[in-house]
Motif scaffolding. Structure first.
Motif, PDB file in Angstrom:
ATOM      1  N   PRO A  39      61.269  39.105  55.657  1.00  0.00           N
ATOM      2  CA  PRO A  39      61.028  38.241  54.570  1.00  0.00           C
ATOM      3  C   PRO A  39      59.761  37.317  54.915  1.00  0.00           C
ATOM      4  O   PRO A  39      59.215  37.037  56.092  1.00  0.00           O
ATOM      5  N   SER A  88      63.688  40.925  48.835  1.00  0.00           N
ATOM      6  CA  SER A  88      64.625  39.684  48.227  1.00  0.00           C
ATOM      7  C   SER A  88      65.008  38.407  49.236  1.00  0.00           C
ATOM      8  O   SER A  88      65.494  37.697  48.908  1.00  0.00           O
ATOM      9  N   ARG A 126      67.713  35.163  52.917  1.00  0.00           N
ATOM     10  CA  ARG A 126      67.171  34.790  51.891  1.00  0.00           C
ATOM     11  C   ARG A 126      67.541  33.210  51.547  1.00  0.00           C
ATOM     12  O   ARG A 126      66.820  32.268  51.203  1.00  0.00           O
ATOM     13  N   PRO A 146      60.766  35.885  48.477  1.00  0.00           N
ATOM     14  CA  PRO A 146      60.338  37.251  48.414  1.00  0.00           C
ATOM     15  C   PRO A 146      58.856  37.309  48.445  1.00  0.00           C
ATOM     16  O   PRO A 146      58.212  36.606  48.000  1.00  0.00           O
TER      17      PRO A 146
END
Length: 142
Positions: free
Chosen positions: A62, A93, A98, A106
């Motif tokens: 990420p 994602s 996240r 993202p």
């Protein structure tokens, strides 16, 4: 037919950017580079150590706030026409990270992504398939 019809094809160079990954995808990328069964060089490409020589960029992890500016700066060093491949679910994602305060979001919120290779981590076969798709895109852009 003359010498003008014979056009030499150039082999693409791969460059990997770790945008804050847990290294699971990086281990699978190493598998595609080092184990003959999954050898990515059979596609006619090879890893390089400098973004200035790269044609295809592979991004893992990420995009963390800590490395975001560095990733964006390195990405700008890669000459056009470049193709970007997001390796693993994290650059796609954010994955399991996240909702973290440390995640910028993202990768495609900040960089153009041409090919997504989902998985946590993706299998070497999926990575090779994604790189093959990236090579096709890259050749069309030349």
């Amino acid at each position: 037919m003359g010498f003008l019809t014979a056009i030499a094809k150039r082999s693409p160079w791969l460059y990997r950017i770790n945008a804050g990954s847990c290294n699971g995808c990086d281990v699978e990328l190493a598998t595609t580079a080092l184990i003959p069964r999954y050898d990515v060089e059979r596609l006619g490409c090879q890893y390089c150590g400098s973004p200035k020589h790269a044609d295809i960029v592979l991004i893992t992890g990420p995009l963390t706030l800590r490395v975001k500016d560095r990733v964006l700066r390195v990405f700008q060093e890669i000459p056009d026409p470049k193709v970007t491949v997001a390796i693993g679910i994290c650059p796609i994602s954010g994955g399991v990270f996240r909702d973290s305060y440390a995640i910028a979001g993202p990768v495609d919120n900040y960089l153009p992504v041409d090919v997504n290779v989902p998985g946590c981590p993706p299998r070497p076969q999926a990575i090779i398939e994604g790189i093959a798709m990236a090579i096709d895109i890259w050749q069309r852009r030349l």
